[in-house]
Design a protein around this motif. Structure first.
Motif, short mmCIF file in Angstrom:
data_model
loop_
_atom_site.label_atom_id
_atom_site.label_comp_id
_atom_site.label_asym_id
_atom_site.label_seq_id
_atom_site.Cartn_x
_atom_site.Cartn_y
_atom_site.Cartn_z
N ARG A 7 -1.06 6.99 -10.44
CA ARG A 7 0.25 6.75 -9.85
C ARG A 7 1.01 5.78 -10.78
NH1 ARG A 7 0.76 7.30 -4.22
NH2 ARG A 7 -0.96 8.44 -3.29
N VAL A 25 -1.36 6.25 1.67
CA VAL A 25 -2.80 6.34 1.88
C VAL A 25 -3.06 7.02 3.21
CG1 VAL A 25 -4.93 5.03 2.17
CG2 VAL A 25 -3.26 4.32 0.46
N ASP A 41 -5.82 7.83 -7.46
CA ASP A 41 -6.60 8.48 -6.41
C ASP A 41 -7.65 9.36 -7.05
OD1 ASP A 41 -5.10 7.29 -4.40
OD2 ASP A 41 -3.70 8.96 -4.25
N MET A 56 0.86 -1.18 0.00
CA MET A 56 0.00 0.00 0.00
C MET A 56 0.90 1.24 0.00
SD MET A 56 -3.46 -0.23 0.14
CE MET A 56 -3.61 -1.83 0.81
N THR A 57 0.54 2.25 -0.77
CA THR A 57 1.39 3.43 -0.88
C THR A 57 0.64 4.70 -0.54
OG1 THR A 57 0.84 3.53 -3.21
CG2 THR A 57 2.90 2.44 -2.65
N THR A 100 -10.92 -1.42 -4.54
CA THR A 100 -10.59 -1.82 -5.90
C THR A 100 -11.35 -0.91 -6.89
OG1 THR A 100 -12.43 -3.37 -6.07
CG2 THR A 100 -10.34 -4.24 -5.20
N ASP A 137 -4.15 -0.04 -12.64
CA ASP A 137 -3.21 0.93 -12.09
C ASP A 137 -3.71 1.43 -10.74
OD1 ASP A 137 -1.55 0.97 -14.40
OD2 ASP A 137 -2.97 2.31 -15.39
N GLU A 138 -2.81 2.01 -9.98
CA GLU A 138 -3.21 2.69 -8.77
C GLU A 138 -3.56 4.12 -9.14
OE1 GLU A 138 -0.17 2.49 -5.79
OE2 GLU A 138 -0.47 0.35 -5.47
N LEU A 153 -6.21 -4.78 -4.34
CA LEU A 153 -6.16 -5.31 -2.97
C LEU A 153 -5.94 -6.81 -2.95
CD1 LEU A 153 -9.09 -3.23 -1.44
CD2 LEU A 153 -6.65 -2.79 -1.28
N VAL A 191 -10.02 3.17 0.71
CA VAL A 191 -9.17 2.36 -0.17
C VAL A 191 -10.01 1.21 -0.69
CG1 VAL A 191 -7.06 0.98 -0.33
CG2 VAL A 191 -7.13 2.98 1.18
N SER A 194 -8.94 6.00 -2.83
CA SER A 194 -7.68 5.47 -3.37
C SER A 194 -7.98 4.11 -3.97
CB SER A 194 -6.64 5.32 -2.26
OG SER A 194 -6.21 6.59 -1.82
N ARG A 236 -6.71 0.71 -5.44
CA ARG A 236 -5.54 -0.15 -5.37
C ARG A 236 -5.96 -1.57 -5.70
NH1 ARG A 236 -4.22 4.41 -4.80
NH2 ARG A 236 -2.89 5.34 -3.23
#
Length: 191
Positions: free
Chosen positions: A29, A4, A89, A1-2, A12, A86-87, A191, A10, A187, A189
């Motif tokens: 990101r 957050v 926000d 995790m980056t 999907t 991709d990640e 998961l 957070v 966010s 991500r």
């Protein structure tokens, strides 16, 4: 995790998709590719790309979630699902409306995004150079009205809607735009 924040949700992409609204900023990101690595290095930020979310109906009347963005060549609508792996926000649109104007603001937002997409806007490598020089040595190079980068394109749409941030770099890097918008609400991500 980056990176957050506790106030962010957070989730999907599949979970986030119905929560994303027209006008929200999508801040990607990017991690792969030389260009993404260079942007991360120069801006000292995880954000490498931005676009503005818009829900549109296709020829069958089905609603789809797109991103109005600069793709490195020109302005395009890209299905947000292209970023599902991709990640990224999600920052809420910075222009707020009083209760009586919510529908009007929504229509204004759709109108401004579509107006910005109507004319072809060339991607500007000169703007990338300007951002890099400013980030590295804090010198602002003379500007050009020709072309934009993704974050400048996003900021221009918000400005047309009445957003007037203090001290936003011109042209802004993705990190400048996200800093001006504050904390992301979602966010996305894997998961």
């Amino acid at each position: 995790m980056t990176d957050v924040n506790k106030s962010q949700q957070v989730m999907t992409y599949v979970m986030a998709r119905p929560k994303i609204k027209t006008g929200d900023l999508i801040a990607v990101r990017g991690k792969s590719g030389v260009f993404a690595q260079l942007v991360r290095l120069i801006t000292n930020s995880a954000y490498t790309h931005t676009g503005i979310a818009i829900w549109l109906k296709d020829q069958n009347g089905e609603k789809g979630l797109y991103v109005a963005e600069e793709d490195g060549v020109k302005n395009v609508y890209t299905p947000l699902s292209q970023y599902a792996e991709d990640e990224f926000d999600v920052f809420r649109m910075p222009v707020m409306a009083k209760n009586a104007r919510i529908q009007s603001l929504f229509q204004d937002t759709v109108h401004e995004i579509q107006a910005a997409m109507r004319d072809r806007i060339q991607y500007s490598w000169l703007q990338i150079l300007r951002i890099g020089v400013y980030k590295l040595v804090r010198i602002t190079l003379p500007g050009s009205r020709r072309g934009m980068v993704c974050s400048g394109f996003s900021a221009a749409i918000y400005r047309e809607l009445g957003w007037n941030p203090v001290d936003l770099a011109n042209p802004p890097a993705p990190s400048d735009l996200t800093a001006a918008l504050g904390t992301p609400s979602i966010s996305v991500r894997a998961l």
